[in-house]
Design a protein around this motif. Structure first.
Motif, PDB file in Angstrom:
ATOM      1  N   ARG A 118       0.839  -1.197   0.000  1.00 43.32           N
ATOM      2  CA  ARG A 118       0.000   0.000   0.000  1.00 43.32           C
ATOM      3  C   ARG A 118       0.868   1.240   0.000  1.00 43.32           C
ATOM      4  NH1 ARG A 118      -5.226  -1.042   3.807  1.00 43.32           N
ATOM      5  NH2 ARG A 118      -6.013  -2.747   2.563  1.00 43.32           N
ATOM      6  N   ARG A 119       0.336   2.282  -0.634  1.00 38.96           N
ATOM      7  CA  ARG A 119       1.026   3.565  -0.675  1.00 38.96           C
ATOM      8  C   ARG A 119       0.124   4.625  -0.048  1.00 38.96           C
ATOM      9  NH1 ARG A 119       2.815   5.702  -6.348  1.00 38.96           N
ATOM     10  NH2 ARG A 119       0.790   6.709  -6.397  1.00 38.96           N
ATOM     11  N   TYR A 120       0.689   5.371   0.892  1.00 42.35           N
ATOM     12  CA  TYR A 120      -0.021   6.460   1.554  1.00 42.35           C
ATOM     13  C   TYR A 120       0.654   7.760   1.152  1.00 42.35           C
ATOM     14  CZ  TYR A 120      -1.611   2.608   4.482  1.00 42.35           C
ATOM     15  OH  TYR A 120      -2.139   1.431   4.932  1.00 42.35           O
ATOM     16  N   GLU A 121      -0.134   8.729   0.707  1.00 44.88           N
ATOM     17  CA  GLU A 121       0.412  10.016   0.303  1.00 44.88           C
ATOM     18  C   GLU A 121      -0.077  11.100   1.251  1.00 44.88           C
ATOM     19  OE1 GLU A 121      -0.158  10.813  -3.844  1.00 44.88           O
ATOM     20  OE2 GLU A 121       0.275   8.745  -4.390  1.00 44.88           O
ATOM     21  N   TYR A 122       0.859  11.918   1.727  1.00 47.63           N
ATOM     22  CA  TYR A 122       0.570  13.027   2.623  1.00 47.63           C
ATOM     23  C   TYR A 122       1.020  14.319   1.950  1.00 47.63           C
ATOM     24  CZ  TYR A 122       0.396   9.151   5.936  1.00 47.63           C
ATOM     25  OH  TYR A 122       0.096   7.968   6.556  1.00 47.63           O
ATOM     26  N   ASP A 123       0.668  15.461   2.537  1.00 49.02           N
ATOM     27  CA  ASP A 123       1.073  16.740   1.966  1.00 49.02           C
ATOM     28  C   ASP A 123       2.591  16.887   1.902  1.00 49.02           C
ATOM     29  OD1 ASP A 123      -1.561  17.513   1.611  1.00 49.02           O
ATOM     30  OD2 ASP A 123      -1.659  18.581   3.523  1.00 49.02           O
ATOM     31  N   ASP A 124       3.282  16.356   2.917  1.00 47.88           N
ATOM     32  CA  ASP A 124       4.730  16.547   2.993  1.00 47.88           C
ATOM     33  C   ASP A 124       5.553  15.293   2.693  1.00 47.88           C
ATOM     34  OD1 ASP A 124       3.954  15.195   5.240  1.00 47.88           O
ATOM     35  OD2 ASP A 124       5.190  16.368   6.623  1.00 47.88           O
ATOM     36  N   GLY A 125       4.904  14.182   2.370  1.00 50.53           N
ATOM     37  CA  GLY A 125       5.668  12.967   2.102  1.00 50.53           C
ATOM     38  C   GLY A 125       4.787  11.793   1.718  1.00 50.53           C
ATOM     39  N   TRP A 126       5.380  10.615   1.716  1.00 45.18           N
ATOM     40  CA  TRP A 126       4.673   9.392   1.345  1.00 45.18           C
ATOM     41  C   TRP A 126       5.242   8.219   2.131  1.00 45.18           C
ATOM     42  CZ3 TRP A 126       8.227   5.983  -0.400  1.00 45.18           C
ATOM     43  CH2 TRP A 126       9.387   6.496  -0.980  1.00 45.18           C
ATOM     44  N   VAL A 127       4.441   7.152   2.217  1.00 44.58           N
ATOM     45  CA  VAL A 127       4.848   5.920   2.881  1.00 44.58           C
ATOM     46  C   VAL A 127       4.379   4.756   2.025  1.00 44.58           C
ATOM     47  CG1 VAL A 127       4.557   4.452   4.918  1.00 44.58           C
ATOM     48  CG2 VAL A 127       4.655   6.936   5.188  1.00 44.58           C
ATOM     49  N   VAL A 128       5.263   3.793   1.792  1.00 46.79           N
ATOM     50  CA  VAL A 128       4.907   2.536   1.146  1.00 46.79           C
ATOM     51  C   VAL A 128       5.075   1.457   2.211  1.00 46.79           C
ATOM     52  CG1 VAL A 128       5.533   0.854  -0.622  1.00 46.79           C
ATOM     53  CG2 VAL A 128       5.603   3.295  -1.155  1.00 46.79           C
ATOM     54  N   ALA A 129       4.023   0.649   2.430  1.00 47.71           N
ATOM     55  CA  ALA A 129       4.065  -0.392   3.457  1.00 47.71           C
ATOM     56  C   ALA A 129       3.643  -1.714   2.845  1.00 47.71           C
ATOM     57  CB  ALA A 129       3.138  -0.029   4.609  1.00 47.71           C
ATOM     58  N   ALA A 130       4.336  -2.789   3.251  1.00 46.82           N
ATOM     59  CA  ALA A 130       4.022  -4.124   2.759  1.00 46.82           C
ATOM     60  C   ALA A 130       4.155  -5.131   3.889  1.00 46.82           C
ATOM     61  CB  ALA A 130       4.956  -4.507   1.620  1.00 46.82           C
ATOM     62  N   ASP A 131       3.151  -5.966   4.044  1.00 48.66           N
ATOM     63  CA  ASP A 131       3.220  -7.062   5.004  1.00 48.66           C
ATOM     64  C   ASP A 131       3.860  -8.225   4.269  1.00 48.66           C
ATOM     65  OD1 ASP A 131       2.931  -9.021   6.880  1.00 48.66           O
ATOM     66  OD2 ASP A 131       0.780  -8.736   7.160  1.00 48.66           O
ATOM     67  N   VAL A 132       5.160  -8.418   4.496  1.00 47.67           N
ATOM     68  CA  VAL A 132       5.905  -9.425   3.739  1.00 47.67           C
ATOM     69  C   VAL A 132       5.836 -10.802   4.371  1.00 47.67           C
ATOM     70  CG1 VAL A 132       7.430  -7.800   2.598  1.00 47.67           C
ATOM     71  CG2 VAL A 132       8.067  -8.694   4.825  1.00 47.67           C
ATOM     72  N   GLY A 133       5.454 -10.874   5.639  1.00 42.53           N
ATOM     73  CA  GLY A 133       5.210 -12.157   6.286  1.00 42.53           C
ATOM     74  C   GLY A 133       6.427 -13.029   6.519  1.00 42.53           C
ATOM     75  N   VAL A 134       7.608 -12.419   6.626  1.00 39.50           N
ATOM     76  CA  VAL A 134       8.824 -13.173   6.941  1.00 39.50           C
ATOM     77  C   VAL A 134       9.509 -12.518   8.134  1.00 39.50           C
ATOM     78  CG1 VAL A 134       9.184 -13.969   4.570  1.00 39.50           C
ATOM     79  CG2 VAL A 134      10.283 -11.880   5.335  1.00 39.50           C
ATOM     80  N   ASP A 135      10.392 -13.259   8.787  1.00 35.36           N
ATOM     81  CA  ASP A 135      11.155 -12.694   9.900  1.00 35.36           C
ATOM     82  C   ASP A 135      11.972 -11.497   9.422  1.00 35.36           C
ATOM     83  OD1 ASP A 135      10.229 -14.625  11.648  1.00 35.36           O
ATOM     84  OD2 ASP A 135      11.927 -15.971  11.261  1.00 35.36           O
ATOM     85  N   ASP A 136      12.158 -10.536  10.301  1.00 33.04           N
ATOM     86  CA  ASP A 136      12.895  -9.326   9.945  1.00 33.04           C
ATOM     87  C   ASP A 136      14.292  -9.624   9.430  1.00 33.04           C
ATOM     88  OD1 ASP A 136      10.603  -8.243  10.992  1.00 33.04           O
ATOM     89  OD2 ASP A 136      11.592  -7.166  12.618  1.00 33.04           O
ATOM     90  N   GLU A 137      14.947 -10.671   9.962  1.00 34.76           N
ATOM     91  CA  GLU A 137      16.303 -11.019   9.545  1.00 34.76           C
ATOM     92  C   GLU A 137      16.346 -11.667   8.162  1.00 34.76           C
ATOM     93  OE1 GLU A 137      14.932 -12.474  12.490  1.00 34.76           O
ATOM     94  OE2 GLU A 137      15.523 -10.706  13.621  1.00 34.76           O
ATOM     95  N   ALA A 138      15.195 -12.099   7.651  1.00 35.92           N
ATOM     96  CA  ALA A 138      15.144 -12.815   6.376  1.00 35.92           C
ATOM     97  C   ALA A 138      14.881 -11.895   5.190  1.00 35.92           C
ATOM     98  CB  ALA A 138      14.080 -13.908   6.435  1.00 35.92           C
ATOM     99  N   ILE A 139      14.875 -10.593   5.416  1.00 31.57           N
ATOM    100  CA  ILE A 139      14.585  -9.660   4.333  1.00 31.57           C
ATOM    101  C   ILE A 139      15.651  -8.577   4.288  1.00 31.57           C
ATOM    102  CG2 ILE A 139      13.055  -8.277   5.786  1.00 31.57           C
ATOM    103  CD1 ILE A 139      11.367  -7.733   3.292  1.00 31.57           C
TER     104      ILE A 139
END
Length: 83
Positions: free
Chosen positions: A16-37
């Motif tokens: 998903r992509r969120y757009e704000y007046d001063d910036g943006w955020v792209v977020a993804a639920d990748v479903g793997v351990d943090d160390e595996a990405i």
């Protein structure tokens, strides 16, 4: 704020992509351990490599601009940038 689903893949991952007046955020639920990405950004492209049971899988996607911050917490990838 504007929310835009940019990609949903068959394994249930959602980007998903969120757009704000001063910036943006792209977020993804990748479903793997943090160390595996691992994530690298080059210009307005994100390159994501995930380690699994077999061969590593790699994917890349376009960002709305250059990334300012990249983090992975509890299997959720977050990339932030400025406008």
């Amino acid at each position: 704020m504007t929310t835009r689903q940019t990609r949903s893949v068959g394994d249930g991952s959602l980007l998903r992509r969120y757009e704000y007046d001063d910036g943006w955020v792209v977020a993804a639920d990748v479903g793997v351990d943090d160390e595996a990405i691992s994530v690298d950004t080059v210009g307005d492209t994100a390159i994501v490599v995930m380690e699994g049971d077999g061969e590593p899988s790699e994917s890349e996607f376009e960002l709305p601009g250059e990334a300012r911050d990249v983090s992975v917490t509890n299997g959720v990838l977050t990339i932030e940038g400025d406008r």
